[in-house]
Design an enzyme around this catalytic site. Sequence first.
Site, PDB file in Angstrom:
ATOM      1  N   TRP A   1      -9.049  31.089 -36.478  1.00 32.62           N
ATOM      2  CA  TRP A   1      -7.881  31.010 -35.478  1.00 32.62           C
ATOM      3  C   TRP A   1      -8.320  29.860 -34.615  1.00 32.62           C
ATOM      4  O   TRP A   1      -9.429  29.885 -34.187  1.00 32.62           O
ATOM      5  CB  TRP A   1      -7.500  32.493 -34.806  1.00 32.62           C
ATOM      6  CG  TRP A   1      -6.880  32.321 -33.737  1.00 32.62           C
ATOM      7  CD1 TRP A   1      -5.492  31.852 -33.693  1.00 32.62           C
ATOM      8  CD2 TRP A   1      -7.023  32.764 -32.414  1.00 32.62           C
ATOM      9  NE1 TRP A   1      -4.770  32.069 -32.385  1.00 32.62           N
ATOM     10  CE2 TRP A   1      -5.689  32.708 -31.601  1.00 32.62           C
ATOM     11  CE3 TRP A   1      -8.282  33.301 -31.717  1.00 32.62           C
ATOM     12  CZ2 TRP A   1      -5.506  33.068 -30.340  1.00 32.62           C
ATOM     13  CZ3 TRP A   1      -7.746  33.859 -30.521  1.00 32.62           C
ATOM     14  CH2 TRP A   1      -6.640  34.040 -29.825  1.00 32.62           C
TER      15      TRP A   1
ATOM     16  N   ASP B   1     -13.449  40.282 -34.877  1.00 36.06           N
ATOM     17  CA  ASP B   1     -12.148  39.999 -34.202  1.00 36.06           C
ATOM     18  C   ASP B   1     -11.239  40.929 -34.999  1.00 36.06           C
ATOM     19  O   ASP B   1     -10.983  40.745 -36.043  1.00 36.06           O
ATOM     20  CB  ASP B   1     -11.920  38.397 -34.112  1.00 36.06           C
ATOM     21  CG  ASP B   1     -10.516  38.388 -33.377  1.00 36.06           C
ATOM     22  OD1 ASP B   1      -9.932  39.259 -32.883  1.00 36.06           O
ATOM     23  OD2 ASP B   1     -10.118  37.064 -33.500  1.00 36.06           O
TER      24      ASP B   1
ATOM     25  N   LYS C   1      -0.260  42.906 -32.410  1.00 33.60           N
ATOM     26  CA  LYS C   1       0.552  42.853 -33.507  1.00 33.60           C
ATOM     27  C   LYS C   1       0.833  44.337 -34.054  1.00 33.60           C
ATOM     28  O   LYS C   1       1.825  44.806 -34.311  1.00 33.60           O
ATOM     29  CB  LYS C   1      -0.208  42.259 -34.550  1.00 33.60           C
ATOM     30  CG  LYS C   1       0.084  40.660 -34.654  1.00 33.60           C
ATOM     31  CD  LYS C   1      -0.382  39.822 -33.291  1.00 33.60           C
ATOM     32  CE  LYS C   1      -1.836  39.648 -33.536  1.00 33.60           C
ATOM     33  NZ  LYS C   1      -2.465  38.771 -32.416  1.00 33.60           N
TER      34      LYS C   1
END
Length: 448
Positions: free
Chosen positions: A177, A258, A294
């Site tokens: 990311w 993460d 999300k």
Amino acid sequence: MRHEFTSSSSPADRRLNALIRHLATASIQSGTAVAFSPTSSFHGDSIFSHVVLAPEDPILGVTVAYNKDPSPVKLNLGVGAYRTEEGKPLVLNVVRKAEQMLLNDRARVKEYLPIVGIADFNKLSAKLILGADSPAIQENRVTTVQCLSGTGSLRVGAEFMARHYHQKTIYIPQPTWGNHPKIFTLAGLSVKTYRYYDPTTRGLNFQGLLEDLGSAPSGSIVLLHACAHNPTGVDPTLQQWEQIRQLMRSKALLPFFDSAYQGFASGSLDQDAQSVRMFVADSGECFVAQSYAKNMGLYGERVGALSVVCKTADVASRIESQLKLVIRPMFSNPPIHGASIVATILKDSNMFREWTIELKAMADRIISMRKQLFDALRTRGTPGDWSHIIKQIGMFTFTGLNSKQVEFMTREYNIYMTSDGRISMAGLSSKTVSHLADAIHAAVTRMP
Ligand code: PLA
């Protein structure tokens, strides 16, 4: 506390001092310190005229460009944000229900939260990622602090490590990311990469990963995507995770997970947490950053948590005291609303079940979009092997399209995506799949 202020040995202090020195020298050299007067600021150039225009963010900037496009067929597959079959953002029913309950509760006030956030939210978040029966939780070896979504949790964890961990190097996967290197560098860590993705197989470069972690200096921090690796959609198998775990523990590498997509990879919250739980089951230490953006659709509410799993309860409470010193000058204490929604849902078994059903529906729709896109390309006879579209998991497909092809698709088909060829499957619907397949087909055949 006194020591905090007078010591100049912490990375944060060093950065601040370097910045002060730099600004002082720059202002003397350019004469701005002497030239400034109320008159010159009214009639002359701005004192900020040296500020250059920064480029848009590689991911969020895609939405900026999309918003400017008047085309009715435009499609935003840039940012990883879930859309319904109608292409609309989704607020989960269970979230609406929780908000209604919060609204009806007249006892609720708007006082500051403690520095570490809502206690219930923190406990329940640790339970969600580590498992309800986690010995680490039962033994009070976990400290959890509420942070500003996944990004904030990563940043707080990184700032803590820069101050208190002996190794300042963090290894991140290649690719990863786009915000990861910036978060860790600005926190004062030094960023290195380990091989992760193999473009030829469009799968995991497992050998490269083992070699790179194997030659990392002992004690280095290693960033691991808990599941649904962004941007590649490629995760290690459980057997591979086990090998990674053994290697990392044998070299005392510190895992920093993460977890931004728990529930989105497989549709199961427990299954998607297996990598993390494996590393906690061996009683070793690790950091975990969680995001509810999300999986609960709380993007803009900025809800997340940082957990540190420690060897002993005593260390955990000392670490928590230091995390408070990181948070207090950064954002003082976290916001109430989003974390209250999460806590309301996690602590009520019926609401929790409702959430898992809605989450599974989102994950399933994404999986179905993979199948539909794959079929549409096969029907068109688009050159190339597109099976990675159905093999990859999570929100994204790493298509393998190059930046020229992406540019072409944006220009000719009004399809917006990041220049590395990543598409957010969550932004696609049965209605828009053929438009995307046409665009990919044209891009691949016209610009091979
Ligand atoms: N970690 C990973 C791996 C992510 O993909 C993202 C979000 C985050 C952390 C942070 O999310 P949060 O702070 O909102 O909780 N990545 C998105 C959005 C979905 C973004 O870039 O901000 C993406 O499109 O890649």
